[in-house]
Structures are given as structure tokens and as C-alpha cells.
Design a protein around this motif. Structure first.
Motif, PDB file in Angstrom:
ATOM      1  N   LEU A   6      18.100  11.553  39.966  1.00 25.76           N
ATOM      2  CA  LEU A   6      17.514  11.813  41.272  1.00 25.76           C
ATOM      3  C   LEU A   6      18.371  12.785  42.078  1.00 25.76           C
ATOM      4  CD1 LEU A   6      14.885  10.795  42.388  1.00 25.76           C
ATOM      5  CD2 LEU A   6      16.120   9.170  43.769  1.00 25.76           C
ATOM      6  N   PHE A   7      19.687  12.685  41.926  1.00 27.80           N
ATOM      7  CA  PHE A   7      20.556  13.619  42.640  1.00 27.80           C
ATOM      8  C   PHE A   7      20.404  15.031  42.085  1.00 27.80           C
ATOM      9  CE2 PHE A   7      24.510  15.829  43.680  1.00 27.80           C
ATOM     10  CZ  PHE A   7      24.529  15.616  45.042  1.00 27.80           C
ATOM     11  N   TYR A   8      20.199  15.118  40.776  1.00 25.72           N
ATOM     12  CA  TYR A   8      19.988  16.437  40.169  1.00 25.72           C
ATOM     13  C   TYR A   8      18.698  17.069  40.710  1.00 25.72           C
ATOM     14  CZ  TYR A   8      20.079  20.052  36.542  1.00 25.72           C
ATOM     15  OH  TYR A   8      20.128  21.250  35.881  1.00 25.72           O
ATOM     16  N   ILE A   9      17.650  16.238  40.879  1.00 27.91           N
ATOM     17  CA  ILE A   9      16.413  16.757  41.478  1.00 27.91           C
ATOM     18  C   ILE A   9      16.707  17.310  42.868  1.00 27.91           C
ATOM     19  CG2 ILE A   9      14.093  16.166  42.300  1.00 27.91           C
ATOM     20  CD1 ILE A   9      13.912  14.087  40.141  1.00 27.91           C
ATOM     21  N   TYR A  10      17.514  16.557  43.637  1.00 26.17           N
ATOM     22  CA  TYR A  10      17.879  16.990  44.984  1.00 26.17           C
ATOM     23  C   TYR A  10      18.607  18.341  44.935  1.00 26.17           C
ATOM     24  CZ  TYR A  10      20.412  17.095  49.409  1.00 26.17           C
ATOM     25  OH  TYR A  10      20.941  17.479  50.600  1.00 26.17           O
ATOM     26  N   GLN A  11      19.565  18.447  44.024  1.00 23.29           N
ATOM     27  CA  GLN A  11      20.313  19.710  43.899  1.00 23.29           C
ATOM     28  C   GLN A  11      19.394  20.870  43.545  1.00 23.29           C
ATOM     29  OE1 GLN A  11      23.407  19.023  40.978  1.00 23.29           O
ATOM     30  NE2 GLN A  11      24.967  19.197  42.570  1.00 23.29           N
ATOM     31  N   VAL A  12      18.568  20.663  42.504  1.00 20.20           N
ATOM     32  CA  VAL A  12      17.716  21.746  42.011  1.00 20.20           C
ATOM     33  C   VAL A  12      16.711  22.168  43.083  1.00 20.20           C
ATOM     34  CG1 VAL A  12      15.928  22.315  40.329  1.00 20.20           C
ATOM     35  CG2 VAL A  12      18.001  21.152  39.581  1.00 20.20           C
ATOM     36  N   ALA A  13      16.170  21.172  43.810  1.00 17.83           N
ATOM     37  CA  ALA A  13      15.138  21.501  44.798  1.00 17.83           C
ATOM     38  C   ALA A  13      15.729  22.057  46.084  1.00 17.83           C
ATOM     39  CB  ALA A  13      14.295  20.266  45.098  1.00 17.83           C
ATOM     40  N   PHE A  14      16.741  21.375  46.632  1.00 15.61           N
ATOM     41  CA  PHE A  14      17.156  21.708  47.991  1.00 15.61           C
ATOM     42  C   PHE A  14      18.468  22.483  48.065  1.00 15.61           C
ATOM     43  CE2 PHE A  14      14.321  18.051  48.370  1.00 15.61           C
ATOM     44  CZ  PHE A  14      13.407  18.563  49.280  1.00 15.61           C
ATOM     45  N   MET A  15      19.123  22.713  46.918  1.00 15.84           N
ATOM     46  CA  MET A  15      20.309  23.548  46.955  1.00 15.84           C
ATOM     47  C   MET A  15      20.107  24.805  46.130  1.00 15.84           C
ATOM     48  SD  MET A  15      22.968  20.394  46.789  1.00 15.84           S
ATOM     49  CE  MET A  15      24.577  21.049  47.198  1.00 15.84           C
ATOM     50  N   PHE A  16      19.420  24.683  44.986  1.00 16.07           N
ATOM     51  CA  PHE A  16      19.154  25.871  44.163  1.00 16.07           C
ATOM     52  C   PHE A  16      17.746  26.430  44.418  1.00 16.07           C
ATOM     53  CE2 PHE A  16      21.830  23.288  40.945  1.00 16.07           C
ATOM     54  CZ  PHE A  16      22.975  23.508  41.692  1.00 16.07           C
ATOM     55  N   PHE A  17      16.900  25.659  45.129  1.00 18.88           N
ATOM     56  CA  PHE A  17      15.537  26.072  45.483  1.00 18.88           C
ATOM     57  C   PHE A  17      14.696  26.485  44.278  1.00 18.88           C
ATOM     58  CE2 PHE A  17      17.970  26.587  49.397  1.00 18.88           C
ATOM     59  CZ  PHE A  17      17.231  25.758  50.216  1.00 18.88           C
ATOM     60  N   ASP A  18      14.930  25.830  43.133  1.00 21.33           N
ATOM     61  CA  ASP A  18      14.075  26.047  41.964  1.00 21.33           C
ATOM     62  C   ASP A  18      13.031  24.929  41.949  1.00 21.33           C
ATOM     63  OD1 ASP A  18      12.862  26.502  39.557  1.00 21.33           O
ATOM     64  OD2 ASP A  18      14.736  26.878  38.465  1.00 21.33           O
ATOM     65  N   LEU A  19      11.957  25.124  42.734  1.00 25.20           N
ATOM     66  CA  LEU A  19      11.022  24.026  42.963  1.00 25.20           C
ATOM     67  C   LEU A  19      10.222  23.678  41.719  1.00 25.20           C
ATOM     68  CD1 LEU A  19       9.766  24.848  46.565  1.00 25.20           C
ATOM     69  CD2 LEU A  19      11.707  23.479  45.819  1.00 25.20           C
ATOM     70  N   GLY A  20       9.925  24.688  40.867  1.00 26.13           N
ATOM     71  CA  GLY A  20       9.194  24.420  39.630  1.00 26.13           C
ATOM     72  C   GLY A  20       9.989  23.494  38.721  1.00 26.13           C
ATOM     73  N   LYS A  21      11.276  23.799  38.559  1.00 28.30           N
ATOM     74  CA  LYS A  21      12.130  22.961  37.716  1.00 28.30           C
ATOM     75  C   LYS A  21      12.285  21.565  38.320  1.00 28.30           C
ATOM     76  CE  LYS A  21      16.765  22.862  35.729  1.00 28.30           C
ATOM     77  NZ  LYS A  21      18.067  23.547  35.676  1.00 28.30           N
TER      78      LYS A  21
END
Lengths: 313, 274
Positions: A267-282
Motif C-alpha cells: 500500500l505504501f508503494y501505491i502511495y509512492q507511485v501515485a503521489f510521489m512519482f505520479f505514475d497513475l497508470g502503474k
């Protein structure tokens, strides 16, 4: 069984029989009217976002792409070759295996110890339940400071005994266990409550019969207590497993996934990918993956739970 | 001789049980005691076994405008989310407990299983939705995101509570001519009150506890206490975070004192039976 009593009561009640047809029809719409507001909320804020994630996982949506482009399953294929994702999976499995059995066993022991009439039972039950009620962020902060070298409880006392402060959260080997300990501490009292409720449903005659047969305490536990707590154990295992995958606040506050991704959970990885790396598809693909894992756990346990309860009745 | 052996084993077993209990108690209560020490600690450095007493960090925390703003935001948004949740969920819980209708099990299950959805993943779509509705960085947006956390408790505990009320009482009221509304408010509701109170308190704590969603939806102007904690941990001296974690744990302490009388394991377990 409940349905039968329902029917009997319905037939036996003269009021129900005397009710005019129009009134009865209104009663059939009424349940759905009662449900409408909460269902609308649930649909908007959980089911719609899930469907939207399913769709988004098929597109390339990042901060650098102005229009989402359809890429099929490429986001999912990308996960297979993502080394961080593989590490996150490993961490999550380790976290699951390290927290769930220990927490559930601890909860059972606490419930067994506190399932007796004693002046101190209620205060201890309350105290053991208290960590459950703490906000997770607050609990994580307490343990963060407990672990902090030069400040926390562990360090102050350990240094007196062993010497040399250990930086728990800064060590790749100790950081995940340190977060696990907090999680066990936070949840044991919650599951204890379910076990206490389960213990109340075991008839005392069974233990009396066991004692007459000369069964020892351990034999009584193996033959009576543990089997009859089966549904409770299964249910607690289900909740604990879901909670293990939903863990994020403590990671966010205590380690930020580090050091070197050793505490990065799904779940934290989802947070990183979405809200820090902004890769919403991934992030959407990760969400769908995690959802599939959680639903599989839930389906499995509900299937078993259903069967167990039928056997018992 | 054999009797003496029996007592020796019994005493040993009791000693082991006591030892296990004390170890568990130390594990669970230790950190809570630390919390208590922090509440009044000025500094706590090796080699002191106890911290030096001081209230200066309290003055520092409560004098910080950002902190007081976050406290205000938490104590406005969490009650609002709890009330909204109660208004939309209690009728549903009543329907789940009392009325027979097609799809009842599936719908109840859909509420329970929604709690197993990966929340952070949902926040991406929810943030997009709230952005379109102009609700990002608003009080309403923060309340909505907190309500999501409360749904489970507000459906599950009241459903168990209503189910535990003897139907005959309601039917008796009906038989003497009370309408459905009057029956609900004068018979069902008073009996259900303790269970509903527990549900409200749990929902409040769930809303108060919410961190990630509020961070995403409320930044930068609608920060609640759990979100503030993150900033405090990162960029303030440790005693500030420690004092703030005492503040964060106060509502749950009040909860325990208020609800202990009503808090029976049954309320939690009952709602889970379909």
C-alpha cells in the motif's frame, strides 16, 4: 433456521395478516429506501474508484503525458519486471507471516488469561484494548520515539544493560521487524476482544464433562476450547491478513519505506507511485493487483467460515 | 508425597502463567507508560533512567498556530463525519437487521468487504472526483474522505445492536396502536442506544484516525492532527512529537472512560454474523 421462525412469526401475527395490500407493497420498497443514502455513498467512494482504477490500469497516465494513451496490459507487464515491486512483494509476505500468526496467538493467550472473574480482569482488559483505540499515527509515533537512539525507552534502558544504542529503524535488517512489533502491539487487544466473545459462547458443561473425565488443562484446551473457537480464529485471521496488507500509516510515519526499500509494503508503494512519482497508470495496476489478493483472501475465508458454521449448527 | 508433587506442578504452572502474563503486560503497557512520561518530560537523555520534569514542550506545542489549527480541524471534521455517517448508515443498519428483502446478504457483504479495498489506490480516483467537484482542500472534502473510514463501524455495530433487540417488544408496541416511527423512537431507539453510542464512538475514532486520505484531500490548508504529526516528526525536536502523540491519544482515552460500561465484546462480534 432463523427463516423458519420468521415464517412462523409472520403467520402467527394477526397484524401482519390484516395489513392491507398497499401497505405490504410499501414495506417491500422501504428496505431499499433505507439503504439508498449509504449505498450511494459506498458506490461513489469505493466501487466507482475501483472500477475507475481498473480502467486507468490499462492506460499510460503520468504527470509527463498530457493525454492518457491506451496501452493494454503494459502496466501489469511492467510490474513483472520492476525490481522494487518484487522487493515490496517479498516485504509484504514477510510482514504478513511475521505479524498475523503472532498477533492472533497473542490475542488468544490474552483472552484465555483474562477470561475469568477477578478484580483485575476488567482493568487489564481495558488497558490491553487501549492500543487498538489509539490513532495508528499516534501509536506509530510512540514507537518511533521508543526506537529513537538517544531518546527512546528501549535505547535508554538497553544502553544501560547492553551498551551501544541500536538504530532500529535505520538498519535494513531491523527496520521491518521494528515496524512489525508496533503492528502486533497495536492489534493484539483488538483480536483479544473477538476471542473473549468467542469464549463466552462455549458451554461450561463441556469443561465440567472434561474435568470429570480427568482431562488436564492443556487437554481441555486442545479438545474443547481451540476447536470451538475455530470460526473465531478463522475470522480473526481474515481481518488480520487484510489489516497486514492495509498497513501504511506506520510505514509513512516511521520509515518512509526505507532504508533502501526494506520496509516498503504494497500500500505504501501505491502511495509512492501515485503521489510521489505520479505514475497513475502503474498505481492503478498495483491497486488492482492488491485488490485481487485481498478479495482472494476474503473469498477463501468466507468460504471456509460458511462451511464451518453450517457444520456447527 | 504425591500430593506435594501435585502442588509443586500446580505452583509451577501458575508461576509460568503469571510470568507470561507479566511479560505480556510489560510489552503492552510499557510504551503507554513511556507516553505518560513524555507528557511531562523536559529532556530524557542517557544515562538518566527517568526524564526531568517540565511542561515547557506543552507550552511550545499549544503555542504553535499550525498545531492549534490542526487540533481545531480535527475536532470539527471528525464529529461532522461521524454525524453524517450516522445519518446515512443507521437506517441501512436497521434494514439489514430487521427487514427481509432480496439481496440483503449481498448488500451487507458489500459494506463489509469495502473495508478490504486498498484505500490509497481508491484515493487516486476519489481525488480526481473531488477535484472535478471543487472539493479538494475544502472542509467538505476532508469530511467525505473521513466518512469512508467510518462506514464499517456505523453499519456493523448498529446492525448487531438492532438484531439483538427482542422483536416482541416492537410488535407489542405495534399491537397497541403505535405507528412504525413512534415504535422506533420510543421502543427500539432507547434500547439500542448503548450499542449506537459505541458505534458513534468507534466511528469518531475512525474519522479522527484518518491520515492518508486527509493528507491527499486536505493539503495544504485543511490539515488534521494525524497529518500534522508527520510534519512534527520530520521537522521539530522529538519532545514536540512526543507531546503531540499524547494529545492524539487523549480522545481514545476519553472514549474508554465513557464507553467502558457499554463496551462488550458482543457489540463488535455481533455485526459480523450475516
Amino acid at each position: 433456521m432463523q427463516d423458519q421462525t420468521e415464517v412462523r412469526r409472520f403467520v402467527a401475527s394477526p397484524v401482519a395478516l390484516a395489513r392491507p395490500a398497499a401497505l405490504r407493497r410499501r414495506w417491500r420498497v422501504q428496505p431499499y429506501l433505507f439503504l439508498l443514502p449509504s449505498l450511494a455513498f459506498l458506490a461513489t467512494f469505493t466501487y466507482y474508484p475501483i472500477l475507475s482504477s481498473l480502467e486507468m490500469s490499462l492506460y499510460r497516465v503520468t504527470a509527463t503525458v498530457s493525454h492518457p494513451t491506451f496501452t493494454g496490459l503494459r502496466n501489469y507487464a511492467g510490474l513483472a519486471t520492476d525490481p522494487i515491486f518484487r522487493q515490496v512483494l517479498r516485504n509484504s509476505a514477510e510482514f504478513l507471516a511475521g505479524t498475523v500468526p503472532v498477533t492472533v496467538a497473542l490475542a488468544l493467550v490474552l483472552a484465555l488469561l483474562l477470561n475469568r472473574a477477578h478484580a483485575l480482569t476488567t482493568p487489564f482488559r481495558t488497558a490491553f484494548f487501549y492500543p487498538t483505540l489509539l490513532p495508528l499515527v499516534g501509536a506509530a509515533a510512540i514507537w518511533l520515539f521508543v526506537y529513537t537512539p538517544g531518546y527512546g525507552l528501549i535505547d535508554v534502558y538497553l544502553r544501560a544493560i547492553v551498551g551501544g544504542g541500536v538504530n532500529w529503524l535505520g538498519s535494513p535488517a531491523l527496520a521491518l521487524p521494528a515496524v512489525m512489533i508496533l503492528t502486533i502491539w497495536k492489534n493484539a487487544g483488538y483480536y483479544m476482544l473477538f476471542y473473549l466473545a468467542g469464549l463466552q459462547t462455549i458451554p461450561a458443561e463441556l469443561y465440567e464433562a472434561g474435568r470429570l473425565e480427568g482431562a488436564s488443562g492443556w487437554q481441555q484446551f486442545r479438545a474443547i476450547t481451540f476447536p470451538l473457537l475455530g470460526p473465531t480464529t478463522l475470522f480473526v485471521l481474515l481481518i488480520a491478513s487484510i489489516n497486514a496488507f492495509q498497513s501504511v500509516d506506520q510505514i509513512w510515519l516511521m520509515t518512509g519505506g526505507g532504508p533502501d526499500n526494506t520496509t516498503n509494503l504494497l500500500l505504501f508503494y501505491i502511495y509512492q507511485v501515485a503521489f510521489m512519482f505520479f505514475d497513475l497508470g502503474k498505481a492503478a495496476a498495483l491497486t488492482v493487483f492488491l485488490l485481487a489478493v485481498l478479495m482472494a483472501i476474503a473469498a477463501l475465508s468466507f468460504g471456509v467460515l460458511e462451511r464451518r458454521i453450517h457444520y456447527e449448527v | 508425597m504425591s500430593v506435594g508433587w501435585y502442588w509443586a506442578v500446580g505452583g509451577l504452572r501458575r508461576a509460568v502463567a503469571l510470568g507470561a502474563f507479566l511479560a505480556l503486560a510489560a510489552f503492552i503497557l510499557g510504551p503507554l507508560l513511556t507516553l505518560l512520561l513524555w507528557a511531562f518530560a523536559g529532556s530524557w537523555l542517557f544515562p538518566n533512567l527517568l526524564p526531568e520534569f517540565s511542561l515547557k514542550w506543552w507550552a511550545y506545542v499549544l503555542g504553535n498556530a499550525d498545531v492549534t489549527k490542526a487540533i481545531r480541524m480535527s475536532f470539527l471534521s471528525a464529529p461532522a463525519a461521524t454525524l453524517l455517517s450516522a445519518v446515512i448508515c443507521i437506517p441501512a443498519a436497521y434494514a439489514f437487521a430487521r427487514l427481509e428483502f432480496p439481496g440483503r446478504r449481498v448488500l451487507l457483504l458489500s459494506f463489509l468487504s469495502a473495508n478490504a479495498f486498498p484505500k490509497i489506490g481508491l484515493y487516486v480516483s476519489i481525488a480526481t472526483l473531488l477535484y472535478r467537484l471543487n472539493l479538494m482542500d475544502t472542509f467538505a472534502g476532508v469530511v467525505l474522505i473521513q466518512v469512508i473510514n467510518t462506514l464499517l463501524f456505523m453499519i456493523w455495530i448498529p446492525t448487531g445492536t438492532f438484531r439483538g433487540i427482542n422483536r416482541n417488544l416492537e410488535e407489542a408496541a405495534r399491537d397497541v396502536g403505535a405507528g412504525p416511527l413512534r415504535t422506533f423512537f420510543q421502543v427500539t431507539l432507547p434500547i439500542a442506544l448503548p450499542g449506537l453510542l459505541v458505534a458513534l464512538l468507534f466511528a469518531f475514532l475512525a474519522a479522527f484516525d484518518e491520515a492518508q486520505g486527509t493528507l491527499i484531500v486536505g493539503t495544504p490548508n485543511h490539515i488534521t492532527m494525524p497529518v500534522m504529526m508527520y510534519t512534527l516528526v520530520l521537522s521539530y525536536p522529538q519532545p514536540v512529537g512526543a507531546v503531540f502523540s499524547v494529545l492524539l491519544s487523549l480522545p481514545s482515552l476519553v472514549f474508554l472512560l465513557v464507553a467502558q460500561r457499554y463496551l462488550r465484546a458482543g457489540y463488535l462480534a455481533a455485526g459480523y454474523s450475516l
